[in-house]
Design an enzyme around this catalytic site. Structure first.
Site, PDB file in Angstrom:
ATOM      1  N   HIS A 115      -6.603  -3.868  -6.995  1.00 54.06           N
ATOM      2  CA  HIS A 115      -6.329  -2.553  -7.578  1.00 54.06           C
ATOM      3  C   HIS A 115      -4.843  -2.296  -7.743  1.00 54.06           C
ATOM      4  O   HIS A 115      -4.428  -1.603  -8.672  1.00 54.06           O
ATOM      5  CB  HIS A 115      -6.953  -1.452  -6.702  1.00 54.06           C
ATOM      6  N   HIS A 179       5.048   4.758   2.216  1.00 58.75           N
ATOM      7  CA  HIS A 179       3.667   4.895   2.693  1.00 58.75           C
ATOM      8  C   HIS A 179       3.383   3.837   3.751  1.00 58.75           C
ATOM      9  O   HIS A 179       3.969   2.766   3.770  1.00 58.75           O
ATOM     10  CB  HIS A 179       2.639   4.864   1.565  1.00 58.75           C
TER      11      HIS A 179
END
Length: 314
Positions: A115, A179
């Site tokens: 992804h 992140h």
């Protein structure tokens, strides 16, 4: 205008967890801007710098860079699972050119992309195979890492190949900014995790679903300030975006893996794909930012940004 750029964050949580309505609307508006930019540019070929999250690349053989001659999507998080439309002869020629510049890279005739690599194409075109695309893997999760300066030089070499091309080329860089999602680290992984990190190919549907559910559950807790992961760092994110906008790509060299881990999270290394893409565009000429969007979005566990850039008329 023969070269242009789209860099954007991705998140496997886009279709699994919604942020507040105003945040979601702002993200969709940013995607609309990106679509309009790319469709107006209408590239002949796309060079896609993307990471992998132990779906196609593993510790049994982990290159810092890999150019795909053929590739397919892994289908994780319901992402694209078909064959990519790779211009094989061009990919081969690009790889040889980059090696001739003194950069040691890997190639793959059977690349698998997840992804993190295909999401920008899904957002822009829907069908990932709708345009000729050369997939370029940049290791962004698995230590040891090459210096960011090496990523810059790699991107410059890719850009140099296309500088005088008669094709319109779009450079895509895919990666979140700050992140720290629950991706196992080899240094602290247990036996089962080490096995997955080393050779986790072809997981059972149950194993993949369990792995993905852990990320979704963590995002729910993170949005509620209950997750035991590092917080997002908007200040760091904006500083990185400022470097991207400046055109002074040598300033990327000051980023180090240890500092990035400490202040922006273990997955902030995905900005290496942005470094490569911006460096590729800079090798073609001076550029300017056409559009920039940024929001720290806990539901996506990501400092989330979208930028487009074009070459300046000189």
């Amino acid at each position: 205008m023969k070269q242009a750029l789209l860099c954007m964050s991705h998140s496997p949580l886009l279709h699994h967890l919604d942020p507040p309505a105003d945040v979601k609307a702002s993200v969709e508006a940013a995607f609309d801007q990106a679509r309009a930019f790319v469709h107006n540019f209408d590239p002949d070929v796309i060079v896609n710098f993307g990471p992998d999250h132990y779906n196609g690349f593993f510790y049994d053989l982990m290159p810092p860079f890999c150019i795909g001659y053929k590739a397919k999507g892994s289908g994780d998080y319901d992402s694209f699972a078909g064959e990519l439309n790779v211009p094989e002869a061009m990919a081969e020629d690009l790889a040889q050119f980059v090696m001739d510049q003194g950069l040691d890279i890997a190639i793959s005739r059977q690349m698998e992309v997840d992804h993190g690599a295909v999401q920008p194409m899904e957002i822009i075109y829907g069908d990932v195979a709708s345009k000729p695309l050369i997939p370029v893997f940049v290791n962004s999760v698995a230590r040891p890492f090459v210096k960011v300066a090496r990523v810059r030089k790699f991107g410059e070499a890719v850009g140099a190949y296309f500088k005088n091309s008669d094709k319109k080329v779009l450079f895509i860089g895919s990666g979140g900014l700050s992140h720290d999602p629950p991706v196992p680290q080899i240094a602290t992984a247990d036996e089962a995790q080490r096995k997955m990190l080393t050779d986790g190919r072809n997981p059972t549907p149950q194993a993949r679903a369990a792995r993905q559910q852990r990320v979704i559950d963590t995002a729910v807790k993170f949005a509620a300030d209950e997750a035991d992961i590092m917080d997002l760092n908007p200040e760091w994110d904006r500083g990185f975006l400022d470097v991207c906008a400046s055109g002074r790509i040598e300033d990327f060299d000051r980023y180090t893996a240890d500092d990035m881990d400490a202040v922006a999270g273990h997955s902030s290394h995905e900005v290496r794909n942005w470094v490569a893409a911006y460096s590729a565009l800079r090798a073609c000429g001076e550029y300017e930012i056409a559009y920039e969007f940024y929001r720290p979005i806990k539901e996506y566990i990501s400092g989330f940004a979208v930028t487009t850039a074009i070459l300046r008329d000189i």
